[in-house]
Scaffold this active site. Structure first.
Site, mmCIF file in Angstrom:
data_model
loop_
_atom_site.group_PDB
_atom_site.id
_atom_site.type_symbol
_atom_site.label_atom_id
_atom_site.label_comp_id
_atom_site.label_asym_id
_atom_site.label_seq_id
_atom_site.Cartn_x
_atom_site.Cartn_y
_atom_site.Cartn_z
ATOM 1 N N GLY A 231 38.468 -48.444 6.728
ATOM 2 C CA GLY A 231 38.760 -49.614 5.904
ATOM 3 C C GLY A 231 37.611 -50.063 5.027
ATOM 4 O O GLY A 231 37.752 -51.010 4.251
ATOM 5 N N ASP B 132 25.457 -43.965 -7.685
ATOM 6 C CA ASP B 132 24.562 -43.937 -6.519
ATOM 7 C C ASP B 132 23.164 -44.459 -6.861
ATOM 8 O O ASP B 132 22.266 -44.457 -6.016
ATOM 9 C CB ASP B 132 24.506 -42.534 -5.888
ATOM 10 C CG ASP B 132 24.035 -41.455 -6.846
ATOM 11 O OD1 ASP B 132 24.257 -41.598 -8.062
ATOM 12 O OD2 ASP B 132 23.446 -40.453 -6.388
ATOM 13 N N HIS C 211 19.718 -34.723 -17.068
ATOM 14 C CA HIS C 211 20.597 -34.924 -15.917
ATOM 15 C C HIS C 211 22.026 -34.885 -16.470
ATOM 16 O O HIS C 211 22.228 -34.675 -17.662
ATOM 17 C CB HIS C 211 20.253 -36.243 -15.216
ATOM 18 C CG HIS C 211 20.970 -36.460 -13.920
ATOM 19 N ND1 HIS C 211 21.169 -35.452 -13.006
ATOM 20 C CD2 HIS C 211 21.559 -37.571 -13.388
ATOM 21 C CE1 HIS C 211 21.830 -35.929 -11.972
ATOM 22 N NE2 HIS C 211 22.081 -37.200 -12.177
ATOM 23 N N ASP D 70 16.814 -38.360 -10.874
ATOM 24 C CA ASP D 70 17.597 -37.121 -10.727
ATOM 25 C C ASP D 70 17.281 -36.251 -11.936
ATOM 26 O O ASP D 70 17.321 -36.739 -13.069
ATOM 27 C CB ASP D 70 19.099 -37.430 -10.712
ATOM 28 C CG ASP D 70 19.527 -38.152 -9.450
ATOM 29 O OD1 ASP D 70 18.656 -38.534 -8.666
ATOM 30 O OD2 ASP D 70 20.745 -38.350 -9.258
ATOM 31 N N ASP E 33 13.488 -35.394 -6.459
ATOM 32 C CA ASP E 33 14.908 -35.143 -6.167
ATOM 33 C C ASP E 33 15.099 -33.837 -5.385
ATOM 34 O O ASP E 33 14.700 -32.784 -5.842
ATOM 35 C CB ASP E 33 15.620 -35.094 -7.543
ATOM 36 C CG ASP E 33 17.069 -34.639 -7.489
ATOM 37 O OD1 ASP E 33 17.646 -34.554 -6.393
ATOM 38 O OD2 ASP E 33 17.634 -34.378 -8.577
ATOM 39 N N HIS F 248 31.923 -26.186 -14.290
ATOM 40 C CA HIS F 248 31.021 -27.223 -13.789
ATOM 41 C C HIS F 248 29.649 -26.618 -13.553
ATOM 42 O O HIS F 248 29.536 -25.484 -13.101
ATOM 43 C CB HIS F 248 31.547 -27.799 -12.467
ATOM 44 C CG HIS F 248 30.620 -28.796 -11.841
ATOM 45 N ND1 HIS F 248 30.363 -30.018 -12.404
ATOM 46 C CD2 HIS F 248 29.845 -28.740 -10.711
ATOM 47 C CE1 HIS F 248 29.494 -30.681 -11.647
ATOM 48 N NE2 HIS F 248 29.162 -29.925 -10.621
ATOM 49 N N HIS G 197 21.484 -31.318 -11.085
ATOM 50 C CA HIS G 197 20.218 -31.328 -10.335
ATOM 51 C C HIS G 197 19.556 -29.955 -10.388
ATOM 52 O O HIS G 197 20.232 -28.930 -10.346
ATOM 53 C CB HIS G 197 20.474 -31.702 -8.873
ATOM 54 C CG HIS G 197 21.117 -33.042 -8.701
ATOM 55 N ND1 HIS G 197 20.389 -34.197 -8.523
ATOM 56 C CD2 HIS G 197 22.429 -33.418 -8.708
ATOM 57 C CE1 HIS G 197 21.221 -35.231 -8.430
ATOM 58 N NE2 HIS G 197 22.460 -34.782 -8.533
ATOM 59 N N HIS H 3 16.040 -38.252 -2.065
ATOM 60 C CA HIS H 3 17.356 -37.958 -2.644
ATOM 61 C C HIS H 3 17.973 -36.703 -2.028
ATOM 62 O O HIS H 3 18.123 -35.682 -2.677
ATOM 63 C CB HIS H 3 17.227 -37.786 -4.167
ATOM 64 C CG HIS H 3 18.541 -38.021 -4.880
ATOM 65 N ND1 HIS H 3 19.620 -37.181 -4.750
ATOM 66 C CD2 HIS H 3 18.939 -38.998 -5.726
ATOM 67 C CE1 HIS H 3 20.629 -37.636 -5.480
ATOM 68 N NE2 HIS H 3 20.241 -38.739 -6.087
#
Length: 558
Positions: free
Chosen positions: A50, A79, A143, A165, A197, A367, A371, A393
């Site tokens: 929840g 984040d 990034h 990052d 990172d 994709h 990073h 990270h």
């Protein structure tokens, strides 16, 4: 740089973002000056029933609020900025960010009614900011979102560098090249500590350029005979730009669906980070009126989130767009660890509807990560050449792997600190050691409640979700303690009442006899009555069913 005081020391610690992916928040403190880097959120673990989101515990910062000089934001991902509306309610300090980052933050603060009272300060990669005894400067990085920067904090003890990052993309989509010269200059001046990172520390080689995705997308768009639906992270503006360019090259119109996607496309277009040809955007309602091979639908839902646009399309519950047999659906992302089964379920449902689904991120070329992989992490270490290294990270195994890479490029193992949230690294007169722990942890957000759901409530929710609840209602006489009515037993999520009458009748008898026994022994404190009823009934139900429902006795006196 201000004069060094021999009493003061430099402390570096994370309040989130180490030993986990998400809720990034790092703190650098020298004497009475605290600088915070990022304020992110993370999504709940499976056992956080929840819960909507999780943010860092900032009790150390609120206790020392008069020392906090500002929050520096490295880039606009959730984040790293998602916790800001919650943090700023308790900690009204200036927020520093680049143009796009502040644009995304302002949208969040507007929703939280904090825009008017939050001081927002625009920075560029060339800015310098004095924060008490600490001077912050920045350097441009690559990034999966534009306007990302790393941070260099000059303290009286020495320089602390936080990479943000990053990857090294030598042909970035927006021609914003990483500033390798600035990084090398910072390294040349001498760096005391580097926070870097670790997300892809386990991945060998180099991360491919984002521009390689554009070529793959255009090829898919050309081959698709009907509509193309493409789901990606809303904040990946480079990816969205490449979708726009591939749609333009193949003469397709574009519609955008999903609240966060519409929001980001609007902000990025207004600020000039997205370039959409005139007349290309259409409303979702117009999709069905157009030839199927002339449409691209850009959507949220690349992680299989239950309420996202793509998931609703896959379940045929989206109000405006249906998936038709022959449509091509591209999931241009890899699942965040933990989301694999949601993505798998969405792919299954799309396939049942007759769609051709292209997924699996890296393998299909749709994709690439934002990073850096191992060789890029080594390059950063070699450019900055820090005396001390703190991997950040990433989950523990990633931090460990990053530490091994640092050793491989010549950093002494005793100068590498793998930390957990709240662990401090203290540096005084150039010597680092592990310091005391600061208060840390997580704060759970459920609806409008911030932190009002803790481990006890989660434990109860888990119990309820596994074995259900039994409510036992009894009314006793105030005069002589006899049972006036009940016990009535109400079952929810434990057994189906109509098929378990015998079991519940027996439970009823056990409650009655337990109460009679206690009355005869002159026990009449409610706490004792409740505990005894709970124990007797719990034992009986476990013997009969091997289940442990939550038992809630309600005793009233009349």
């Amino acid at each position: 740089m201000s004069k060094k005081n021999n009493v003061d020391k430099l402390s570096i610690f994370a309040l989130g973002g180490v030993g986990e992916i998400g809720k990034n928040m790092y703190v650098v403190q020298y004497g009475n000056d605290i600088v915070v880097i990022d304020a992110g959120l993370k999504f709940p673990e499976e056992d956080m029933l929840g819960i909507d989101i999780v943010i860092p515990d900032i009790s150390y910062l609120t206790e020392n609020r008069d020392k906090v000089r500002g929050i520096l934001i490295t880039h606009g991902h959730e984040d790293h900025i998602g916790g800001l509306p919650y943090v700023l309610k308790h900690l009204n300090v200036p927020v520093y960010g680049t143009r796009l980052t502040l644009g995304l933050i302002e949208s969040k603060l507007r929703e939280a009614n904090l825009l008017g009272e939050t001081k927002r300060i625009l920075i560029t990669a060339d800015s310098e900011v004095q924060l008490g005894s600490i001077r912050a400067s920045f350097f441009r990085t690559n990034h999966s979102i534009p306007d990302s920067v790393g941070v260099c904090l000059d303290t009286p003890e020495g320089s602390v560098v936080h990479t943000g990052d990053f990857k090294f993309d030598h042909s970035p989509v927006n021609a914003q090249y990483a500033d390798l010269h600035r990084m090398a200059e910072i390294g040349q001046r001498g760096v005391l500590a580097l926070l870097s990172d670790s997300t892809n520390a386990e991945r060998p080689g180099f991360t491919p350029s984002e521009s390689s995705v554009g070529i793959a997308l255009e090829d898919i768009f050309r081959k698709a005979e009907q509509r193309v639906v493409i789901a990606t992270f809303a904040s990946n503006i480079h990816r969205i730009q490449q979708v726009i360019e591939a749609a333009h090259a193949t003469n397709r119109k574009l519609t955008v669906i999903g609240r966060s996607m519409v929001n980001v496309v609007t902000i990025a277009s207004e600020l000039g980070y997205l370039h959409i040809p005139d007349g290309m955007l259409i409303e979702p309602e117009e999709v069905n009126k157009m030839a199927a091979d002339r449409v691209v639908i850009l959507s949220t839902g690349s992680q299989g989130e239950p309420m996202s646009a793509l998931t609703r399309m896959a379940r045929s519950t989206h109000r405006k767009v249906d998936i038709l047999p022959g449509d091509t659906v591209v999931i241009a992302a890899t699942p965040i660890p933990g989301n694999e089964k949601y993505v798998g379920r969405t792919v299954d449902e799309l396939s049942r509807l007759g769609a051709h689904v292209i997924y699996g991120g890296m393998k299909s070329g749709v994709h690439v990560s934002g990073h850096g992989s191992q060789e890029e992490l080594k390059l950063m270490l070699n450019l900055i050449r820090p005396k001390y290294f703190i991997p950040i990270h990433g989950e523990y195994r990633m931090l460990r792997q990053h530490a091994a890479l640092a050793e491989a490029v010549g950093i002494e193992s005793e100068n590498i600190f793998i930390t957990d949230i709240g662990d401090t690294v203290e540096i005084q007169n150039g010597v680092a050691r592990r310091g005391s722990k600061v208060p840390s942890g997580y704060v759970l957000i459920d609806g409008l409640g911030v932190g009002d759901v803790g481990n006890i409530v989660l434990r109860d929710r888990k119990l309820l979700s596994q074995d259900g609840i039994l409510v036992v209602v009894v009314t006793l006489s105030k005069q002589d303690g006899t049972i006036l009515s009940g016990p009535d037993i109400i079952s929810r999520g434990f057994v189906y009442v109509r098929e378990s009458e015998g079991l519940l009748d027996e439970a009823n008898r056990i409650v009655t006899s337990t109460l009679h026994k206690l009355m005869s022994e002159k026990v009449n404190e409610w706490a004792s009555l409740k505990t005894n009823v709970k124990d007797a009934l719990g034992r009986f139900l476990y013997e009969q069913t091997r289940r442990r429902p939550m038992i809630l006795p309600i005793i009233m006196e009349v």
